[in-house]
Design a protein around this motif. Structure first.
Motif, PDB file in Angstrom:
ATOM      1  N   ASP A 167       0.827  -1.202   0.000  1.00  0.00           N
ATOM      2  CA  ASP A 167       0.000   0.000   0.000  1.00  0.00           C
ATOM      3  C   ASP A 167       0.864   1.257   0.000  1.00  0.00           C
ATOM      4  O   ASP A 167       0.557   2.230  -0.694  1.00  0.00           O
ATOM      5  CB  ASP A 167      -0.938   0.023   1.209  1.00  0.00           C
ATOM      6  CG  ASP A 167      -2.138  -0.887   1.052  1.00  0.00           C
ATOM      7  OD1 ASP A 167      -2.444  -1.280  -0.095  1.00  0.00           O
ATOM      8  OD2 ASP A 167      -2.783  -1.199   2.064  1.00  0.00           O
ATOM      9  N   GLY A 215       0.944   3.903  -2.945  1.00  0.00           N
ATOM     10  CA  GLY A 215       0.654   5.293  -2.619  1.00  0.00           C
ATOM     11  C   GLY A 215       1.723   6.243  -3.120  1.00  0.00           C
ATOM     12  O   GLY A 215       1.423   7.318  -3.641  1.00  0.00           O
ATOM     13  N   LYS A 247       1.266   6.588  -6.871  1.00  0.00           N
ATOM     14  CA  LYS A 247       0.118   7.443  -7.191  1.00  0.00           C
ATOM     15  C   LYS A 247       0.437   8.908  -6.927  1.00  0.00           C
ATOM     16  O   LYS A 247       0.093   9.785  -7.724  1.00  0.00           O
ATOM     17  CB  LYS A 247      -1.101   7.059  -6.343  1.00  0.00           C
ATOM     18  CG  LYS A 247      -1.900   5.911  -6.853  1.00  0.00           C
ATOM     19  CD  LYS A 247      -3.148   5.762  -5.982  1.00  0.00           C
ATOM     20  CE  LYS A 247      -4.047   4.669  -6.411  1.00  0.00           C
ATOM     21  NZ  LYS A 247      -5.245   4.569  -5.567  1.00  0.00           N
ATOM     22  N   GLU A 248       1.083   9.157  -5.797  1.00  0.00           N
ATOM     23  CA  GLU A 248       1.413  10.536  -5.451  1.00  0.00           C
ATOM     24  C   GLU A 248       2.361  11.140  -6.486  1.00  0.00           C
ATOM     25  O   GLU A 248       2.170  12.282  -6.925  1.00  0.00           O
ATOM     26  CB  GLU A 248       2.050  10.589  -4.063  1.00  0.00           C
ATOM     27  CG  GLU A 248       2.315  11.995  -3.583  1.00  0.00           C
ATOM     28  CD  GLU A 248       2.916  12.050  -2.190  1.00  0.00           C
ATOM     29  OE1 GLU A 248       3.077  13.165  -1.697  1.00  0.00           O
ATOM     30  OE2 GLU A 248       3.220  10.987  -1.609  1.00  0.00           O
ATOM     31  N   ARG A 268      -6.260  15.103  -7.068  1.00  0.00           N
ATOM     32  CA  ARG A 268      -7.001  13.971  -6.500  1.00  0.00           C
ATOM     33  C   ARG A 268      -6.108  12.727  -6.419  1.00  0.00           C
ATOM     34  O   ARG A 268      -6.099  12.025  -5.406  1.00  0.00           O
ATOM     35  CB  ARG A 268      -8.238  13.676  -7.341  1.00  0.00           C
ATOM     36  CG  ARG A 268      -9.047  12.536  -6.784  1.00  0.00           C
ATOM     37  CD  ARG A 268     -10.306  12.307  -7.571  1.00  0.00           C
ATOM     38  NE  ARG A 268     -11.000  11.139  -7.038  1.00  0.00           N
ATOM     39  CZ  ARG A 268     -12.113  10.680  -7.526  1.00  0.00           C
ATOM     40  NH1 ARG A 268     -12.682  11.274  -8.554  1.00  0.00           N
ATOM     41  NH2 ARG A 268     -12.674   9.622  -6.999  1.00  0.00           N
ATOM     42  N   LEU A 269      -5.356  12.464  -7.464  1.00  0.00           N
ATOM     43  CA  LEU A 269      -4.469  11.304  -7.475  1.00  0.00           C
ATOM     44  C   LEU A 269      -3.354  11.470  -6.436  1.00  0.00           C
ATOM     45  O   LEU A 269      -2.981  10.508  -5.762  1.00  0.00           O
ATOM     46  CB  LEU A 269      -3.878  11.098  -8.871  1.00  0.00           C
ATOM     47  CG  LEU A 269      -3.154   9.780  -9.129  1.00  0.00           C
ATOM     48  CD1 LEU A 269      -4.069   8.597  -8.868  1.00  0.00           C
ATOM     49  CD2 LEU A 269      -2.645   9.743 -10.556  1.00  0.00           C
ATOM     50  N   GLU A 296      -4.963  10.673  -3.135  1.00  0.00           N
ATOM     51  CA  GLU A 296      -5.180   9.229  -3.007  1.00  0.00           C
ATOM     52  C   GLU A 296      -3.869   8.522  -2.663  1.00  0.00           C
ATOM     53  O   GLU A 296      -3.858   7.583  -1.862  1.00  0.00           O
ATOM     54  CB  GLU A 296      -5.735   8.646  -4.312  1.00  0.00           C
ATOM     55  CG  GLU A 296      -7.193   8.943  -4.553  1.00  0.00           C
ATOM     56  CD  GLU A 296      -7.691   8.349  -5.861  1.00  0.00           C
ATOM     57  OE1 GLU A 296      -7.024   7.462  -6.440  1.00  0.00           O
ATOM     58  OE2 GLU A 296      -8.773   8.775  -6.302  1.00  0.00           O
ATOM     59  N   ILE A 325      -3.151   9.001   0.973  1.00  0.00           N
ATOM     60  CA  ILE A 325      -4.061   8.170   1.767  1.00  0.00           C
ATOM     61  C   ILE A 325      -3.593   6.720   1.763  1.00  0.00           C
ATOM     62  O   ILE A 325      -3.570   6.051   2.799  1.00  0.00           O
ATOM     63  CB  ILE A 325      -5.510   8.285   1.243  1.00  0.00           C
ATOM     64  CG1 ILE A 325      -6.057   9.677   1.556  1.00  0.00           C
ATOM     65  CG2 ILE A 325      -6.400   7.201   1.833  1.00  0.00           C
ATOM     66  CD1 ILE A 325      -7.371  10.006   0.858  1.00  0.00           C
ATOM     67  N   ASP A 326      -3.195   6.213   0.607  1.00  0.00           N
ATOM     68  CA  ASP A 326      -2.699   4.830   0.516  1.00  0.00           C
ATOM     69  C   ASP A 326      -1.454   4.635   1.375  1.00  0.00           C
ATOM     70  O   ASP A 326      -1.294   3.586   2.011  1.00  0.00           O
ATOM     71  CB  ASP A 326      -2.398   4.452  -0.935  1.00  0.00           C
ATOM     72  CG  ASP A 326      -3.653   4.199  -1.758  1.00  0.00           C
ATOM     73  OD1 ASP A 326      -4.724   4.003  -1.155  1.00  0.00           O
ATOM     74  OD2 ASP A 326      -3.548   4.193  -2.998  1.00  0.00           O
TER      75      ASP A 326
END
Length: 58
Positions: free
Chosen positions: A8, A12, A15-16, A26-27, A30, A33-34
């Motif tokens: 995770d 994350g 994604k960041e 938004r990505l 997310e 958050i991950d």
């Protein structure tokens, strides 16, 4: 289970990074958050391991 947390966190971070490069807020969010979810999963597993170790000693 710690592997799930690490997965995770890695997901994350990816994604960041993609969110920052593309300007997708938004990505990016997310991804953060991950990463936090991954850290929480690792902490949970560490706590479970610590409790198991204490039970064996007693």
């Amino acid at each position: 289970m710690a592997d799930r947390g690490a997965m995770d966190k890695a997901k994350g971070k990816a994604k960041e990074a993609v969110g920052k490069v593309t300007g997708n807020d938004r990505l990016t969010a997310e991804g953060k958050i991950d990463q936090v979810k991954g850290e929480a999963k690792e902490a949970k597993e560490d706590a479970k391991d610590a409790l198991r170790g204490k039970r064996r000693r007693t």
